[in-house]
Design a protein around this motif. Structure first.
Motif, PDB file in Angstrom:
ATOM      1  N   TYR A   1       0.832  -1.209   0.000  1.00  0.00           N
ATOM      2  CA  TYR A   1       0.000   0.000   0.000  1.00  0.00           C
ATOM      3  C   TYR A   1       0.865   1.258   0.000  1.00  0.00           C
ATOM      4  O   TYR A   1       0.680   2.143  -0.837  1.00  0.00           O
ATOM      5  N   ILE A   2       1.816   1.339   0.916  1.00  0.00           N
ATOM      6  CA  ILE A   2       2.607   2.567   1.006  1.00  0.00           C
ATOM      7  C   ILE A   2       3.591   2.690  -0.148  1.00  0.00           C
ATOM      8  O   ILE A   2       4.017   3.798  -0.482  1.00  0.00           O
ATOM      9  N   ALA A   3       3.934   1.560  -0.776  1.00  0.00           N
ATOM     10  CA  ALA A   3       4.861   1.614  -1.913  1.00  0.00           C
ATOM     11  C   ALA A   3       4.261   2.372  -3.094  1.00  0.00           C
ATOM     12  O   ALA A   3       4.990   2.890  -3.950  1.00  0.00           O
ATOM     13  N   SER A   4       2.926   2.467  -3.123  1.00  0.00           N
ATOM     14  CA  SER A   4       2.252   3.160  -4.227  1.00  0.00           C
ATOM     15  C   SER A   4       2.101   4.651  -3.973  1.00  0.00           C
ATOM     16  O   SER A   4       1.579   5.384  -4.819  1.00  0.00           O
ATOM     17  N   ILE A   5       2.544   5.118  -2.806  1.00  0.00           N
ATOM     18  CA  ILE A   5       2.381   6.524  -2.424  1.00  0.00           C
ATOM     19  C   ILE A   5       3.669   7.288  -2.692  1.00  0.00           C
ATOM     20  O   ILE A   5       4.717   6.981  -2.130  1.00  0.00           O
ATOM     21  N   HIS A   6       3.585   8.269  -3.559  1.00  0.00           N
ATOM     22  CA  HIS A   6       4.790   8.985  -3.983  1.00  0.00           C
ATOM     23  C   HIS A   6       4.860  10.421  -3.453  1.00  0.00           C
ATOM     24  O   HIS A   6       5.673  11.207  -3.911  1.00  0.00           O
ATOM     25  N   SER A   7       3.996  10.722  -2.476  1.00  0.00           N
ATOM     26  CA  SER A   7       4.069  12.004  -1.775  1.00  0.00           C
ATOM     27  C   SER A   7       4.884  11.783  -0.505  1.00  0.00           C
ATOM     28  O   SER A   7       4.546  10.920   0.314  1.00  0.00           O
ATOM     29  N   LYS A   8       5.960  12.543  -0.328  1.00  0.00           N
ATOM     30  CA  LYS A   8       6.878  12.306   0.780  1.00  0.00           C
ATOM     31  C   LYS A   8       6.180  12.390   2.142  1.00  0.00           C
ATOM     32  O   LYS A   8       6.359  11.529   2.996  1.00  0.00           O
ATOM     33  N   HIS A   9       5.376  13.450   2.344  1.00  0.00           N
ATOM     34  CA  HIS A   9       4.781  13.621   3.656  1.00  0.00           C
ATOM     35  C   HIS A   9       3.715  12.575   3.944  1.00  0.00           C
ATOM     36  O   HIS A   9       3.564  12.118   5.082  1.00  0.00           O
ATOM     37  N   ILE A  10       2.977  12.139   2.923  1.00  0.00           N
ATOM     38  CA  ILE A  10       1.975  11.097   3.128  1.00  0.00           C
ATOM     39  C   ILE A  10       2.662   9.741   3.308  1.00  0.00           C
ATOM     40  O   ILE A  10       2.244   8.928   4.139  1.00  0.00           O
ATOM     41  N   TYR A  11       3.733   9.505   2.554  1.00  0.00           N
ATOM     42  CA  TYR A  11       4.495   8.270   2.709  1.00  0.00           C
ATOM     43  C   TYR A  11       5.042   8.163   4.130  1.00  0.00           C
ATOM     44  O   TYR A  11       4.968   7.104   4.763  1.00  0.00           O
ATOM     45  N   GLU A  12       5.575   9.260   4.657  1.00  0.00           N
ATOM     46  CA  GLU A  12       6.083   9.260   6.030  1.00  0.00           C
ATOM     47  C   GLU A  12       4.947   8.997   7.025  1.00  0.00           C
ATOM     48  O   GLU A  12       5.113   8.248   7.987  1.00  0.00           O
ATOM     49  N   PHE A  13       3.808   9.628   6.775  1.00  0.00           N
ATOM     50  CA  PHE A  13       2.647   9.443   7.652  1.00  0.00           C
ATOM     51  C   PHE A  13       2.308   7.963   7.790  1.00  0.00           C
ATOM     52  O   PHE A  13       2.066   7.470   8.899  1.00  0.00           O
ATOM     53  N   CYS A  14       2.262   7.261   6.675  1.00  0.00           N
ATOM     54  CA  CYS A  14       1.901   5.842   6.682  1.00  0.00           C
ATOM     55  C   CYS A  14       3.042   4.967   7.201  1.00  0.00           C
ATOM     56  O   CYS A  14       2.801   3.939   7.847  1.00  0.00           O
ATOM     57  N   SER A  15       4.270   5.351   6.909  1.00  0.00           N
ATOM     58  CA  SER A  15       5.432   4.519   7.262  1.00  0.00           C
ATOM     59  C   SER A  15       5.663   4.456   8.767  1.00  0.00           C
ATOM     60  O   SER A  15       6.109   3.428   9.287  1.00  0.00           O
ATOM     61  N   ILE A  16       5.382   5.550   9.475  1.00  0.00           N
ATOM     62  CA  ILE A  16       5.679   5.585  10.915  1.00  0.00           C
ATOM     63  C   ILE A  16       4.860   4.559  11.704  1.00  0.00           C
ATOM     64  O   ILE A  16       5.437   3.712  12.404  1.00  0.00           O
ATOM     65  N   PRO A  17       3.519   4.566  11.622  1.00  0.00           N
ATOM     66  CA  PRO A  17       2.775   3.543  12.382  1.00  0.00           C
ATOM     67  C   PRO A  17       3.066   2.129  11.901  1.00  0.00           C
ATOM     68  O   PRO A  17       3.046   1.182  12.702  1.00  0.00           O
ATOM     69  N   LEU A  18       3.352   1.978  10.602  1.00  0.00           N
ATOM     70  CA  LEU A  18       3.664   0.650  10.070  1.00  0.00           C
ATOM     71  C   LEU A  18       4.979   0.133  10.663  1.00  0.00           C
ATOM     72  O   LEU A  18       5.069  -1.023  11.101  1.00  0.00           O
ATOM     73  N   ALA A  19       5.989   0.992  10.711  1.00  0.00           N
ATOM     74  CA  ALA A  19       7.274   0.604  11.292  1.00  0.00           C
ATOM     75  C   ALA A  19       7.138   0.303  12.779  1.00  0.00           C
ATOM     76  O   ALA A  19       7.763  -0.631  13.304  1.00  0.00           O
ATOM     77  N   LEU A  20       6.325   1.081  13.477  1.00  0.00           N
ATOM     78  CA  LEU A  20       6.099   0.833  14.908  1.00  0.00           C
ATOM     79  C   LEU A  20       5.372  -0.499  15.119  1.00  0.00           C
ATOM     80  O   LEU A  20       5.641  -1.209  16.101  1.00  0.00           O
ATOM     81  N   ALA A  21       4.475  -0.841  14.205  1.00  0.00           N
ATOM     82  CA  ALA A  21       3.770  -2.123  14.306  1.00  0.00           C
ATOM     83  C   ALA A  21       4.749  -3.282  14.136  1.00  0.00           C
ATOM     84  O   ALA A  21       4.726  -4.257  14.905  1.00  0.00           O
ATOM     85  N   TYR A  22       5.612  -3.184  13.140  1.00  0.00           N
ATOM     86  CA  TYR A  22       6.626  -4.227  12.948  1.00  0.00           C
ATOM     87  C   TYR A  22       7.530  -4.323  14.172  1.00  0.00           C
ATOM     88  O   TYR A  22       7.879  -5.417  14.628  1.00  0.00           O
ATOM     89  N   GLY A  23       7.918  -3.167  14.704  1.00  0.00           N
ATOM     90  CA  GLY A  23       8.776  -3.158  15.886  1.00  0.00           C
ATOM     91  C   GLY A  23       8.101  -3.798  17.083  1.00  0.00           C
ATOM     92  O   GLY A  23       8.731  -4.538  17.853  1.00  0.00           O
ATOM     93  N   THR A  24       6.811  -3.521  17.240  1.00  0.00           N
ATOM     94  CA  THR A  24       6.060  -4.109  18.350  1.00  0.00           C
ATOM     95  C   THR A  24       5.995  -5.625  18.226  1.00  0.00           C
ATOM     96  O   THR A  24       6.156  -6.354  19.216  1.00  0.00           O
ATOM     97  N   LEU A  25       5.778  -6.119  17.008  1.00  0.00           N
ATOM     98  CA  LEU A  25       5.757  -7.569  16.810  1.00  0.00           C
ATOM     99  C   LEU A  25       7.105  -8.194  17.171  1.00  0.00           C
ATOM    100  O   LEU A  25       7.162  -9.277  17.780  1.00  0.00           O
TER     101      LEU A  25
END
Length: 269
Positions: free
Chosen positions: A221-245
């Motif tokens: 999903y986030i790989a299809s987003i080419h706006s830097k600020h929106i990509y960052e928005f989505c990447s942060i909770p996703l990275a935190l989810a992976y980290g939590t797992l």
């Protein structure tokens, strides 16, 4: 009518009080998109607080959620009467939903209200069912209403503000994956209140497998987003989810504060 500047500041304060996952990514968004995503998030959080309320009777939860689901579609009709006599029981983020709605531009308010309404009705249905999850299909349905809809709403906002097209199923998986990780992290607390979102017979390993499947689609999903600020928005909770797992698989309960900071810093530089 409250001054918009002051209302935005108050909304930011309430956001900080109510969200650990989204306060940082929302703060990274710029201008009108920041305001709209913050307002939309607070609206959804307002009904989430009803569903999760520790002492509100089940019947009141169902009544409130269905009333909001109906009334929020009537633009111009205030929702405050729905909370009559409950101001001292419900949190600020809930009773001030009318304030958050006023922050939405007229051209997008109808769509945001639609998703909040759909979530409210879905939460009412699951409250009526006592949150009993028996099968993977049940789990998919529950996580759709409480989080997959968030992914759909966000994709609607990306399209409105930046003209970004995203895959609807992947958007749902983005929200669903974050929720699956929350379910794993909060399993003990849920069991203490007599609720389990694990399907019958599912082990911790099986639930982690489910979460990873959703997060893998969220990566797409986030790989299809080419706006830097929106990509960052989505990447942060996703990275935190992976980290939590990762920490849960290492028999720890949650990420340490310094680990959260490191993950966020890696994304935003």
């Amino acid at each position: 009518m409250k001054d918009r500047k002051n209302l935005l500041q108050e909304a930011q304060e309430v956001l900080t009080q109510t969200s650990r996952t989204f306060v940082i990514p929302i703060s990274r968004l710029e201008g009108s998109l920041n305001h709209v995503v913050m307002a939309a998030y607070l609206c959804m959080r307002s009904i989430d607080e009803i569903e999760d309320h520790p002492i509100l009777p089940k019947e009141d939860k169902i009544r409130l959620l269905r009333s909001i689901g109906e009334q929020i579609l009537k633009i111009g009709t205030p929702l405050s009467p729905v909370f009559a006599d409950l101001d001292d029981v419900l949190p600020e983020v809930t009773v001030r939903i009318d304030d958050w709605l006023t922050l939405l531009p007229s051209e997008i308010t109808e769509k945001v209200r639609f998703f909040v309404s759909k979530m409210a009705y879905g939460m009412a249905s699951w409250t009526e069912r006592n949150w009993v999850v028996r099968t993977e299909k049940d789990l998919d349905d529950y996580t759709y209403y409480v989080a997959g809809l968030v992914g759909e709403l966000l994709s609607t906002l990306w399209k409105w503000h930046d003209g970004i097209d995203t895959d609807a199923d992947l958007a749902i998986a983005f929200g669903r994956g974050l929720q699956a990780v929350n379910i794993i992290r909060n399993r003990g607390e849920d069991q203490d209140r007599g609720v389990s979102f694990y399907p019958d017979g599912w082990t911790q390993e099986r639930m982690i497998e489910y979460a990873k499947k959703q997060l893998s689609q969220a990566d797409q999903y986030i790989a299809s987003i080419h706006s830097k600020h929106i990509y960052e928005f989505c990447s942060i909770p996703l990275a935190l989810a992976y980290g939590t797992l990762r920490v849960i698989e290492n028999n720890r309960e949650k990420l340490k504060r310094e680990e959260v900071i490191k993950i966020v810093d890696t994304i935003i530089g």
